[in-house]
Enzyme design. Structure first.
Site, PDB file in Angstrom:
ATOM      1  N   SER A  21       0.829  -1.208   0.000  1.00 14.93           N
ATOM      2  CA  SER A  21       0.000   0.000   0.000  1.00 14.93           C
ATOM      3  C   SER A  21       0.863   1.258   0.000  1.00 14.93           C
ATOM      4  CB  SER A  21      -0.921   0.002   1.222  1.00 14.93           C
ATOM      5  OG  SER A  21      -1.692  -1.172   1.251  1.00 14.93           O
TER       6      SER A  21
HETATM    7  N1  SAM Z   1      -0.291  -5.077   4.208  1.00 14.09           N
HETATM    8  C1  SAM Z   1       0.386  -5.344   2.977  1.00 14.09           C
HETATM    9  C2  SAM Z   1       1.774  -4.775   2.929  1.00 14.09           C
HETATM   10  O1  SAM Z   1       2.192  -4.113   3.874  1.00 14.09           O
HETATM   11  O2  SAM Z   1       2.453  -5.027   1.922  1.00 14.09           O
HETATM   12  C3  SAM Z   1      -0.387  -4.910   1.765  1.00 14.09           C
HETATM   13  C4  SAM Z   1      -1.560  -5.704   1.569  1.00 14.09           C
HETATM   14  S1  SAM Z   1      -2.202  -5.844  -0.055  1.00 14.09           S
HETATM   15  C5  SAM Z   1      -2.896  -4.270  -0.320  1.00 14.09           C
HETATM   16  C6  SAM Z   1      -3.579  -6.902   0.394  1.00 14.09           C
HETATM   17  C7  SAM Z   1      -3.175  -8.299   0.744  1.00 14.09           C
HETATM   18  O3  SAM Z   1      -4.312  -8.980   1.251  1.00 14.09           O
HETATM   19  C8  SAM Z   1      -2.701  -9.096  -0.460  1.00 14.09           C
HETATM   20  O4  SAM Z   1      -1.420  -9.608  -0.220  1.00 14.09           O
HETATM   21  C9  SAM Z   1      -3.745 -10.206  -0.583  1.00 14.09           C
HETATM   22  O5  SAM Z   1      -3.222 -11.424  -1.071  1.00 14.09           O
HETATM   23  C10 SAM Z   1      -4.211 -10.310   0.849  1.00 14.09           C
HETATM   24  N2  SAM Z   1      -5.507 -10.989   1.034  1.00 14.09           N
HETATM   25  C11 SAM Z   1      -6.649 -10.867   0.311  1.00 14.09           C
HETATM   26  N3  SAM Z   1      -7.611 -11.660   0.814  1.00 14.09           N
HETATM   27  C12 SAM Z   1      -7.053 -12.308   1.892  1.00 14.09           C
HETATM   28  C13 SAM Z   1      -7.532 -13.251   2.830  1.00 14.09           C
HETATM   29  N4  SAM Z   1      -8.781 -13.741   2.810  1.00 14.09           N
HETATM   30  N5  SAM Z   1      -6.687 -13.692   3.783  1.00 14.09           N
HETATM   31  C14 SAM Z   1      -5.403 -13.243   3.849  1.00 14.09           C
HETATM   32  N6  SAM Z   1      -4.898 -12.345   2.984  1.00 14.09           N
HETATM   33  C15 SAM Z   1      -5.711 -11.873   2.021  1.00 14.09           C
END
Ligand code: SAM
Length: 213
Positions: A61
């Protein structure tokens, strides 16, 4: 390349002017080496004022959004925090600087592995990671003082309401596409009160209590 200069610029040009003032929070952004969480060719780009791709169609993000969501959690250093969406591991590292313990869940095994490797390399001892559907929460580790969901959900996943402590807070983007709202929930008298924070754009939360794949 002296990345500390890029970090200083990021804090001073992107965070402070937008109202991120808390010293401990800013110190975490000065300290955590954001470029270590992305592949070699993106190391300079990652200090820009935008999200950056990290593989599997996911993103790290924008720095300001990481700061804003962290600010919403109002951390004192004593909290146990659940993060859904480890992604690169950067937000987990920021949380680990400001809370007692962080539990973070990622659904993509490749991202989870890479995040684990860098967080170990950086010496974080207060972060637990697992690869699973985070919409189910982490029952064995619950209850949590704070929950942060870093992907956009159709609604607050039900298990979060049960795994949050009384007085606890949840920061989560709600909605689809370009009409998402970063929302802050607080549990008072066993009920969740919600406050809209601002519009935002996140990748979708995919899982049992999220969107379908
Ligand atoms: N917090 C992260 C960082 O600091 O890099 C950025 C997160 S990215 C915007 C959103 C993340 O949520 C992705 O890696 C995606 O694979 C994960 N995601 C989506 N649905 C999910 C779920 N049900 N359980 C765990 N992770 C999930």
């Amino acid at each position: 390349m002296d990345y500390s200069i890029l970090r200083k610029r990021m804090v001073e040009e992107q965070l402070i002017p937008r109202g991120i003032q808390n010293k401990k929070l800013l110190d975490a952004f000065y300290k955590v080496e954001r470029h270590r969480f992305v592949p070699e060719d993106l190391k300079e780009t990652v200090y820009g004022d935008f999200p950056v791709p990290i593989g599997d169609g996911q993103t790290i993000s924008q720095p300001y959004i990481v700061a804003l969501m962290t600010k919403c959690l109002d951390l004192t250093g004593e909290e146990k925090v659940l993060e859904i969406g480890t992604g690169s591991g950067y937000q987990a590292a920021i949380l680990a600087e400001l809370a007692k313990e962080v539990c973070s869940i990622e659904r993509f095994p490749g991202l989870a592995k890479r995040a684990e490797a860098i967080l170990i390399e950086l010496g974080y001892k207060n972060i637990k990671l697992k690869c699973a559907d985070g919409t189910l929460g982490w029952e064995e580790e619950a209850p949590f003082d704070r929950i942060i969901i870093t992907a956009a959900a159709p609604r607050l996943p039900l298990p979060m309401t049960e795994q949050l402590k009384e007085g606890g807070k949840i920061a989560v983007p709600l909605g689809e596409g370009f009409s998402q709202v970063l929302t802050l929930f607080q549990k008072k008298n066993n009920r969740l009160e919600s406050t809209p924070v601002c519009g935002c754009v996140f990748v979708p939360l995919i899982g049992k209590y999220g969107y379908r794949e």
